[in-house]
Design a protein around this motif. Structure first.
Motif, PDB file in Angstrom:
ATOM      1  N   ALA A   1       0.852  -1.012   0.002  1.00 26.21           N
ATOM      2  CA  ALA A   1       0.094  -0.109  -0.096  1.00 26.21           C
ATOM      3  C   ALA A   1       0.850   1.180   0.035  1.00 26.21           C
ATOM      4  O   ALA A   1       1.998   1.305   0.654  1.00 26.21           O
ATOM      5  CB  ALA A   1      -0.807   0.050   1.169  1.00 26.21           C
ATOM      6  N   VAL A   2       0.668   2.338  -0.675  1.00 26.10           N
ATOM      7  CA  VAL A   2       1.438   3.606  -0.682  1.00 26.10           C
ATOM      8  C   VAL A   2       0.596   4.716  -0.094  1.00 26.10           C
ATOM      9  O   VAL A   2      -0.526   4.786   0.159  1.00 26.10           O
ATOM     10  CB  VAL A   2       1.728   3.740  -2.206  1.00 26.10           C
ATOM     11  CG1 VAL A   2       2.668   5.003  -2.223  1.00 26.10           C
ATOM     12  CG2 VAL A   2       2.198   2.814  -2.903  1.00 26.10           C
ATOM     13  N   VAL A   3       1.431   5.568   0.658  1.00 24.52           N
ATOM     14  CA  VAL A   3       0.795   6.608   1.328  1.00 24.52           C
ATOM     15  C   VAL A   3       1.588   7.625   0.828  1.00 24.52           C
ATOM     16  O   VAL A   3       2.966   7.786   1.075  1.00 24.52           O
ATOM     17  CB  VAL A   3       1.200   6.567   3.009  1.00 24.52           C
ATOM     18  CG1 VAL A   3       0.623   7.958   3.690  1.00 24.52           C
ATOM     19  CG2 VAL A   3       0.352   5.456   3.486  1.00 24.52           C
ATOM     20  N   VAL A   4       0.930   8.542   0.118  1.00 21.84           N
ATOM     21  CA  VAL A   4       1.663   9.809  -0.278  1.00 21.84           C
ATOM     22  C   VAL A   4       1.070  11.058   0.184  1.00 21.84           C
ATOM     23  O   VAL A   4      -0.223  11.213   0.175  1.00 21.84           O
ATOM     24  CB  VAL A   4       1.302   9.759  -1.967  1.00 21.84           C
ATOM     25  CG1 VAL A   4       2.011  10.866  -2.674  1.00 21.84           C
ATOM     26  CG2 VAL A   4       1.672   8.504  -2.566  1.00 21.84           C
ATOM     27  N   ASP A   5       2.008  11.949   0.639  1.00 18.94           N
ATOM     28  CA  ASP A   5       1.541  13.254   1.100  1.00 18.94           C
ATOM     29  C   ASP A   5       1.111  14.227   0.156  1.00 18.94           C
ATOM     30  O   ASP A   5       0.432  15.357   0.220  1.00 18.94           O
ATOM     31  CB  ASP A   5       2.263  13.596   2.362  1.00 18.94           C
ATOM     32  CG  ASP A   5       3.492  13.953   1.905  1.00 18.94           C
ATOM     33  OD1 ASP A   5       3.991  13.847   0.587  1.00 18.94           O
ATOM     34  OD2 ASP A   5       4.496  14.736   2.627  1.00 18.94           O
ATOM     35  N   ARG A   6       2.074  14.281  -1.169  1.00 21.02           N
ATOM     36  CA  ARG A   6       1.791  15.357  -2.117  1.00 21.02           C
ATOM     37  C   ARG A   6       2.098  14.444  -3.491  1.00 21.02           C
ATOM     38  O   ARG A   6       3.276  14.006  -3.647  1.00 21.02           O
ATOM     39  CB  ARG A   6       2.605  16.450  -1.899  1.00 21.02           C
ATOM     40  CG  ARG A   6       2.246  17.518  -2.919  1.00 21.02           C
ATOM     41  CD  ARG A   6       3.173  18.800  -2.694  1.00 21.02           C
ATOM     42  NE  ARG A   6       3.147  19.224  -1.437  1.00 21.02           N
ATOM     43  CZ  ARG A   6       4.267  20.186  -0.962  1.00 21.02           C
ATOM     44  NH1 ARG A   6       5.200  20.176  -1.524  1.00 21.02           N
ATOM     45  NH2 ARG A   6       4.107  20.709   0.267  1.00 21.02           N
ATOM     46  N   HIS A   7       1.068  14.405  -4.536  1.00 19.99           N
ATOM     47  CA  HIS A   7       1.442  13.584  -5.567  1.00 19.99           C
ATOM     48  C   HIS A   7       2.306  14.798  -6.397  1.00 19.99           C
ATOM     49  O   HIS A   7       1.908  15.740  -6.479  1.00 19.99           O
ATOM     50  CB  HIS A   7       0.067  13.276  -6.324  1.00 19.99           C
ATOM     51  CG  HIS A   7      -0.597  12.533  -5.748  1.00 19.99           C
ATOM     52  ND1 HIS A   7      -0.456  11.055  -5.761  1.00 19.99           N
ATOM     53  CD2 HIS A   7      -1.538  12.466  -4.650  1.00 19.99           C
ATOM     54  CE1 HIS A   7      -1.261  10.226  -5.239  1.00 19.99           C
ATOM     55  NE2 HIS A   7      -2.176  11.290  -4.324  1.00 19.99           N
ATOM     56  N   THR A   8       3.207  14.091  -7.123  1.00 17.67           N
ATOM     57  CA  THR A   8       4.428  14.850  -7.848  1.00 17.67           C
ATOM     58  C   THR A   8       4.497  13.677  -8.970  1.00 17.67           C
ATOM     59  O   THR A   8       4.187  12.707  -8.963  1.00 17.67           O
ATOM     60  CB  THR A   8       5.407  14.760  -7.217  1.00 17.67           C
ATOM     61  OG1 THR A   8       6.057  13.802  -7.027  1.00 17.67           O
ATOM     62  CG2 THR A   8       5.458  15.871  -5.865  1.00 17.67           C
ATOM     63  N   PRO A   9       5.117  14.178 -10.140  1.00 18.51           N
ATOM     64  CA  PRO A   9       5.323  13.276 -11.146  1.00 18.51           C
ATOM     65  C   PRO A   9       6.303  12.061 -10.694  1.00 18.51           C
ATOM     66  O   PRO A   9       6.084  11.066 -11.245  1.00 18.51           O
ATOM     67  CB  PRO A   9       5.954  14.064 -12.217  1.00 18.51           C
ATOM     68  CG  PRO A   9       5.566  15.415 -12.010  1.00 18.51           C
ATOM     69  CD  PRO A   9       5.337  15.690 -10.475  1.00 18.51           C
TER      70      PRO A   9
END
Lengths: 248, 353
Positions: free
Chosen positions: B50-58
């Motif tokens: 599972a992935v936790v991302v705080d800010r989506h970037t390229p």
């Protein structure tokens, strides 16, 4: 009688295990065709003595001949001329009746033709024709006993050694078994038998009783009974065995 | 029929007629090979992440896309931090990848479920690889001899080392001792048959049985398990035969020492099976053992056999690379044979029980 007329003749036969003397200078002769009873309480040294006669155990001291061969130097020749039935009616349980007989006959160097003839004779003699292809583990103990005897005698040995051949068998079967013993004896085979059943001792031509590694009595059952003023061999045995100091 | 033939026939009939033993003997190697080959796999195929991302970037999108495309991973989704921990706890995912952007720089943090250490290590290593896939200095790793890192046939040498000890040492010793127990050994010894003939009549059938098993296992290894076929197979057969003889000698030695079937079984199992499994390098690498056990492993024949088999079967090396193992095995075989035959002789043909 000269020595050739004896099936077994030993002098001063002794077996020591360390400081323990299992068999202590025993001397006796067994005539050809004789049924010789070899009695003694447990631990008296019967089995050890018998093993020496069969070439399974080398004597510590003493000399003698079995089937005309020297027990100290010719044990390989002795093995060819004797048959041996162990006290557990040992046979290969996973083999059929025929396969057991064939195996032991082959081991004693019989030809295929002789094996076939002897097997047929044995099967009709023992009334076992319908069991030929039954596995030994599936036949009753009385038949196992007869089969073990047949395996031990199929090569027509000079002497057959029977180590408690009737242990754990009912009286009728025991009686029948002794008929077999008489039959081979009448054909000239010497029978050397150990037993725990004193009534069976009466069937023997001569009887020896071992106590603490020594033979303390040896004669015909009749002579022994009169010597010890007893009515049965059972009483004789009790009187003789009372001298024992060695525990079981 | 000669005496020798009839003794062998007798033994063969006993083996064949004992259905249970026969089935176990033939089926067990197959089951073990397939089990270790496929079911108990040390590789990890389907790591759930599972992935936790705080800010989506390229950059984060690229990582997620790569993960979705990779066969090794099954991507369980982009989740919130709290959700992720719950999922890990409930066992719905094997690892969590935290991707945080601080001051425009991406940092990756991996939480892996290491309740099974092997799985935990493997999966975090995979993820690390994936994340650093766009690193400026690529690290080149080549895995030799087993390029696809397949473990399907890695266990073949170990299992062969175990099976032959089982069949030859345990079955032989139990069958000799059972003849002592039933008294049929006495009948053979009181007969004119030479003790040597009796021994070989006992050993030859089990040798033949082992050869059959060797064929079965090799066929399975080279077909189903996909072991590469090459001419080293000749050396494999030669060394295996030697090992079979060695195991038979062990069985004979055990049978002269113990007096009933149960103790034959226990002695063989404790003295031979356990060390084979634990100390031969079959499962646990010998180099990782404490010095004491490393030394102990040197006297275990299976260790040398398995080492030789690894070199021959997996590394596909030539015979000259296993000379050390071969001669150690040969020495052990000669020693054990001499010892056991001598022991059998002093016990039986010198008329002593």
């Amino acid at each position: 009688m000269n020595e050739d007329n004896y099936a077994i003749s030993v002098r001063g036969l002794t077996k020591r295990f360390g400081s323990f003397t299992a068999v202590d200078h025993i001397s006796f002769d067994v005539g050809r065709g004789e049924i010789f009873g070899f009695l003694g309480a447990n631990g008296a040294g019967k089995t050890t003595a018998m093993r020496m006669l069969c070439g399974l155990s080398r004597p510590t001291a003493g000399a003698g001949t079995v089937a005309g061969c020297d027990i100290n130097t010719q044990s390989e020749m002795i093995k060819r001329r004797i048959g041996y039935m162990s006290q557990k009616f040992s046979l290969y349980e996973g083999l059929t009746v025929t396969e057991n007989l064939r195996l032991f006959a082959t081991i004693y160097g019989m030809s295929d033709r002789a094996i076939r003839e002897q097997s047929n004779r044995v099967f009709s003699l023992l009334d076992m024709d319908n069991m030929r292809d039954t596995l030994v583990k599936d036949i009753p103990v009385g038949w196992k006993q007869k089969l073990a005897f047949a395996s031990a005698t199929i090569h027509r040995p000079d002497i057959v050694f029977l180590d408690e051949p009737t242990g754990g068998v009912d009286p009728v079967t025991r009686r029948k078994f002794w008929e077999l013993i008489y039959r081979v004896s009448s054909e000239g085979m010497t029978v050397f038998v150990t037993t725990h059943y004193l009534d069976e001792a009466e069937y023997c031509n001569r009887v020896s009783i071992m106590v603490d590694g020594r033979i303390t009595a040896l004669d015909t059952p009749e002579a022994l009974k009169s010597e010890y003023h007893a009515d049965t061999m059972d009483q004789v045995f009790r009187i003789v065995a009372r001298q024992a100091t060695r525990g079981e | 029929m000669t005496i020798f033939q009839s003794l062998i026939k007798k033994e063969a009939l006993h083996i064949v007629r004992d259905r249970r033993t026969m089935i176990i003997t033939l089926v067990m190697p197959l089951v073990l090979l397939l089990l270790f080959g496929f079911a108990i796999s040390m590789e990890r195929n389907d790591v759930r992440v599972a992935v936790v991302v705080d800010r989506h970037t390229p950059q984060t999108r690229e990582i997620v896309a790569r993960m979705q495309a990779d066969d090794y991973f099954s991507f369980t989704g982009i989740v919130s931090e709290r959700e992720a921990e719950d999922m890990l706890r409930r066992g719905e995912t094997d690892a969590i990848l935290f991707l945080r952007s601080e001051d425009g720089r991406l940092t990756a943090h991996i939480d892996a479920d290491a309740s099974n250490p092997v799985v935990g290590q493997a999966s975090s290593a995979y993820i690390q690889n994936l994340v650093s896939g766009n690193a400026k200095v690529p690290v080149l790793t080549s895995t030799m001899y087993n390029p696809q890192l397949k473990s399907a046939y890695n266990f073949v040498p170990g299992i062969m080392g175990m099976i032959f000890i089982l069949i030859c040492a345990i079955m032989t010793s139990v069958s000799i001792v059972s003849e002592k127990e039933t008294g049929t050994m006495d009948l053979l010894l009181v007969s004119p048959v030479k003790p040597g003939v009796i021994i070989f009549g006992k050993l030859v059938p089990y040798f033949l049985l082992s050869c059959v098993l060797l064929c079965v296992m090799l066929i399975l290894a080279y077909t189903v398990l996909g072991l590469p076929v090459s001419y080293t197979i000749v050396s494999v057969v030669v060394v295996s035969m030697l090992y079979v003889v060695l195991s038979l000698a062990i069985g004979l030695l055990v049978s002269t020492i113990v007096s009933n079937q149960v103790s034959a079984l226990i002695v063989s199992a404790v003295l031979f099976m356990l060390p084979v499994i634990m100390l031969s390098g079959m499962i646990f690498p010998i180099d990782n053992m404490p010095a004491f056990f490393r030394w102990v492993s040197c006297v275990i024949p299976a260790r040398w056999y398995i080492e030789a088999m690894r070199k021959l079967m997996i590394q596909q090396l030539e015979f000259r690379y296993i000379l050390q193992e071969f001669f150690i095995l040969l020495g052990m075989t000669v020693l054990l044979l001499v010892l056991s035959i001598k022991k059998f002789n002093t016990k039986h043909s010198a008329y002593e029980f």
